[in-house]
Design a protein around this motif. Structure first.
Motif, PDB file in Angstrom:
ATOM      1  N   ASP A 186      46.218   4.838  -3.701  1.00 29.92           N
ATOM      2  CA  ASP A 186      46.395   6.249  -4.042  1.00 29.92           C
ATOM      3  C   ASP A 186      46.099   7.071  -2.793  1.00 29.92           C
ATOM      4  O   ASP A 186      44.959   7.431  -2.522  1.00 29.92           O
ATOM      5  N   ASN A 219      50.809  13.130  -2.254  1.00 27.98           N
ATOM      6  CA  ASN A 219      50.194  12.078  -3.061  1.00 27.98           C
ATOM      7  C   ASN A 219      51.162  10.887  -3.117  1.00 27.98           C
ATOM      8  O   ASN A 219      52.238  10.986  -3.689  1.00 27.98           O
ATOM      9  N   ASP A 221      51.352   7.465  -4.625  1.00 30.29           N
ATOM     10  CA  ASP A 221      50.665   6.655  -5.623  1.00 30.29           C
ATOM     11  C   ASP A 221      51.520   5.517  -6.164  1.00 30.29           C
ATOM     12  O   ASP A 221      51.151   4.855  -7.133  1.00 30.29           O
TER      13      ASP A 221
END
Length: 233
Positions: A186, A219, A221
């Motif tokens: 992450d 982000n 992820d």
């Protein structure tokens, strides 16, 4: 008699090769990677929840990197340090009254990760299964262009996070292997961009550029799949 001696010599030579293979402590891997998904949030500091949650999806990311590992055979473990180059952008045509203006938005990040690996006991000589985890630093920045003008990076933060991996390695010979891994991580970092000028000329027309800071959060992820060539030394 001579045949028996020849067999002995061959067995000794084979034993020497196996011993040398076991004694090789370090390996270097050059790998390619595929990340399934990421998000670029345009207003991460907005007070309104709907505005704060708006993002540009950036999926199917190809990257490359290199990893060096040290083998700790006494505890069936390995310690690896890797660095990766990962970049993705999307071009959007923003409509105007007369035509459209291209807008390119994306990011570049350099994951630096330290990973501990545990070799699963029932692995064989040719096929080795492993799993592990570790931590990483993720220096990166947003790449934002509008009408051919680039917004410079005014500020940024380096992200940090943890990851878990599992993989398999197929030994081709004493020196070379093929290695594949699945990784879950992450990655998050922030970037603030700003245009250095107030306007730009595009297709003969003057296009005004915002002077407000462009804050963003990246982000990454998605699942990561890697495939690499390993050299032992």
């Amino acid at each position: 008699m001579r045949s028996g001696c020849s067999c002995c010599v061959m067995l000794l030579a084979l034993g020497t090769l196996i011993t040398k293979a076991q004694e090789r402590t370090y390996s270097v891997t050059t790998f390619g990677a595929f990340t399934t998904s990421s998000k670029l949030f345009h207003h991460p500091d907005a007070t309104n929840e709907i505005t704060r949650g708006q993002y540009l999806p950036l999926d199917d990311i190809l990257s490359m990197g290199v990893e060096i590992r040290k083998n700790i055979s006494s505890i069936r473990a390995q310690l690896g340090l890797s660095i990766e180059y990962l970049s993705k952008s999307e071009v959007i045509n923003v409509p105007t009254s007369s035509s459209s203006i291209p807008l390119s938005d994306g990011f570049t990040v350099f994951p630096i990760e330290l990973t501990g690996y545990f070799v699963i006991p029932f692995s064989g000589e040719s096929v080795q299964l492993f799993m592990g985890g570790g931590a990483g630093l993720y220096p990166g920045f947003r790449a934002y262009d509008y009408a051919g003008a680039s917004a410079i990076v005014a500020d940024r933060t380096t992200g940090a996070g943890i990851h878990v991996v599992s993989g398999v390695e197929y030994r081709l010979n004493d020196l070379f292997s093929l290695r594949s891994m699945i990784k879950f991580r992450d990655v998050q970092f922030e970037s603030v961009n700003r245009f250095a000028r107030t306007s730009v000329v595009y297709n003969g027309a003057v296009v005004n550029l915002t002077q407000e800071p462009l804050s963003s959060r990246v982000n990454i992820d998605g699942m990561v799949a890697t495939l690499g060539v390993v050299v032992y030394f």
